[in-house]
Design a protein around this motif. Structure first.
Motif, PDB file in Angstrom:
ATOM      1  N   GLU A   1     -14.203   2.079 -12.829  1.00  0.00           N
ATOM      2  CA  GLU A   1     -13.190   2.722 -11.990  1.00  0.00           C
ATOM      3  C   GLU A   1     -11.861   2.888 -12.716  1.00  0.00           C
ATOM      4  OE1 GLU A   1     -13.730   4.047  -8.951  1.00  0.00           O
ATOM      5  OE2 GLU A   1     -15.822   3.561  -9.420  1.00  0.00           O
ATOM      6  N   GLY A   2     -11.846   2.576 -14.021  1.00  0.00           N
ATOM      7  CA  GLY A   2     -10.651   2.794 -14.817  1.00  0.00           C
ATOM      8  C   GLY A   2      -9.676   1.635 -14.855  1.00  0.00           C
ATOM      9  N   VAL A   3     -10.077   0.463 -14.340  1.00  0.00           N
ATOM     10  CA  VAL A   3      -9.220  -0.724 -14.382  1.00  0.00           C
ATOM     11  C   VAL A   3      -9.604  -1.550 -15.615  1.00  0.00           C
ATOM     12  CG1 VAL A   3      -8.494  -2.813 -13.160  1.00  0.00           C
ATOM     13  CG2 VAL A   3      -9.038  -0.734 -11.871  1.00  0.00           C
ATOM     14  N   SER A   4      -8.630  -1.850 -16.446  1.00  0.00           N
ATOM     15  CA  SER A   4      -8.901  -2.597 -17.676  1.00  0.00           C
ATOM     16  C   SER A   4      -9.309  -4.026 -17.368  1.00  0.00           C
ATOM     17  CB  SER A   4      -7.660  -2.605 -18.571  1.00  0.00           C
ATOM     18  OG  SER A   4      -7.322  -1.301 -18.982  1.00  0.00           O
ATOM     19  N   THR A   5     -10.197  -4.561 -18.197  1.00  0.00           N
ATOM     20  CA  THR A   5     -10.613  -5.956 -18.087  1.00  0.00           C
ATOM     21  C   THR A   5     -10.919  -6.459 -19.492  1.00  0.00           C
ATOM     22  OG1 THR A   5     -12.131  -7.476 -16.951  1.00  0.00           O
ATOM     23  CG2 THR A   5     -13.050  -5.376 -17.679  1.00  0.00           C
ATOM     24  N   PRO A   6     -10.647  -7.718 -19.800  1.00  0.00           N
ATOM     25  CA  PRO A   6     -10.858  -8.194 -21.170  1.00  0.00           C
ATOM     26  C   PRO A   6     -12.311  -8.044 -21.621  1.00  0.00           C
ATOM     27  CG  PRO A   6      -9.546  -9.774 -19.921  1.00  0.00           C
ATOM     28  CD  PRO A   6     -10.041  -8.757 -18.935  1.00  0.00           C
ATOM     29  N   ASN A   7     -12.493  -7.718 -22.905  1.00  0.00           N
ATOM     30  CA  ASN A   7     -13.834  -7.676 -23.467  1.00  0.00           C
ATOM     31  C   ASN A   7     -14.504  -9.037 -23.291  1.00  0.00           C
ATOM     32  OD1 ASN A   7     -13.620  -5.007 -24.383  1.00  0.00           O
ATOM     33  ND2 ASN A   7     -12.612  -5.671 -26.267  1.00  0.00           N
ATOM     34  N   ALA A   8     -15.805  -9.029 -23.026  1.00  0.00           N
ATOM     35  CA  ALA A   8     -16.476 -10.286 -22.730  1.00  0.00           C
ATOM     36  C   ALA A   8     -17.943 -10.234 -23.123  1.00  0.00           C
ATOM     37  CB  ALA A   8     -16.343 -10.629 -21.243  1.00  0.00           C
TER      38      ALA A   8
END
Length: 303
Positions: free
Chosen positions: A108-115
């Protein structure tokens, strides 16, 4: 908001690492429900709820952790025909498993840390130089949260976290200010920012320290705050959340917002984050509880 006197089954306690938090939330909410004139049946076991079935108008779910947040309780309540607070079983499961929620929210275009999500230490294959955050993929209250600054610390943190959970998440560490946004019955609450006592906002900083600081509104740009609230709505929609909940973020020094996780049954002691935001929004604790109770009948966020 209903003005009818209701028989409320208050689910609290449970069998997870968050039992004490749940009991404390339950005590505060029970007092508020009784102030509102409702009849409260404190429940710590499904068998007790079954015995009360004919008496119960609505279930107020305050079971933190897997007992109440991973979707299984909601599925059973729905099958048995109960009205209940919180989201349905699908949204609960999607939110509970952080690896799944991150994928949906990022879409949805919300950034989240790579995991990376792993179940065995031999699967560890991070491509960055750290630091990292290691935590259970399905857990709350920052139980089992570790920071690793180098490969040796990462290996130790992964081994320890795997002793607590069969599935763990290893995220790139984002330097910044942790923030949270609550949504109750479709209303978005003010942003709360957190200055933990120590480097991490872990279990100790949340529940045991008297030095962790909370700011509502935060001490940063109003445009950033508005953007966080808009991101929280996107998260609610991406995960099909409803009723009430809280979305956690990190804001870095450039104002970039990073989604961390969604909480479908936030803490509800009188000093928890959601009540802090509600107070700034103009709701006292009893009004907040009434809003959550009402959301069991009218549905949740429909932004």
């Amino acid at each position: 908001m209903t003005d009818k006197t209701l028989n409320v089954a208050l689910m609290r306690g449970g069998h997870t690492a968050e039992r004490e938090v749940s009991l404390n939330s339950g005590a505060a909410v029970q007092q508020a429900l009784e102030t509102l004139g409702h009849v409260v049946f404190p429940v710590d076991d499904i068998a007790v709820l079954k015995a009360l079935h004919e008496k119960v108008d609505v279930v107020f779910n305050l079971l933190h952790g897997a007992d109440g947040e991973d979707g299984q309780l909601a599925a059973w309540l729905n099958q048995e025909g109960y009205a209940y607070t919180g989201c349905d079983h699908l949204a609960g499961a999607l939110s509970w498993y952080k690896d799944k929620s991150k994928v949906l929210v990022a879409a949805e275009g919300v950034s989240t840390p790579n995991a990376q999500c792993i179940s065995d230490v031999n699967d560890l294959a991070m491509t960055t130089d750290g630091p990292w955050i290691v935590k259970p993929a399905g857990e709350g209250s920052s139980v089992g949260l570790f920071k690793a600054n180098n490969s040796a610390e990462l290996l130790a943190a992964v081994e320890e976290s795997l002793r607590l959970s069969k599935l763990i998440l290893i995220e790139d560490y984002i330097e910044g200010v942790e923030c949270t946004v609550g949504i109750v019955g479709g209303e978005v609450l003010p942003v709360v920012s957190i200055v933990p006592d120590g480097e991490l906002y872990d279990y100790q900083a949340k529940y045991e320290s008297k030095n962790t600081q909370y700011h509502c509104p935060p001490n940063f740009d109003r445009a950033w705050q508005k953007a966080l609230q808009q991101d929280a709505i996107k998260v609610f929609n991406a995960l099909s959340l409803s009723g009430w909940g809280r979305v956690d973020f990190i804001v870095d020094d450039q104002g970039r917002r990073w989604f961390l996780e969604a909480n479908t049954t936030p803490g509800m002691t009188k000093t928890s984050l959601l009540p802090k935001a509600a107070a700034v929004h103009g709701w006292d604790f009893t009004t907040l509880v009434a809003k959550i109770l009402n959301s069991a009948f009218v549905g949740g966020c429909d932004e």
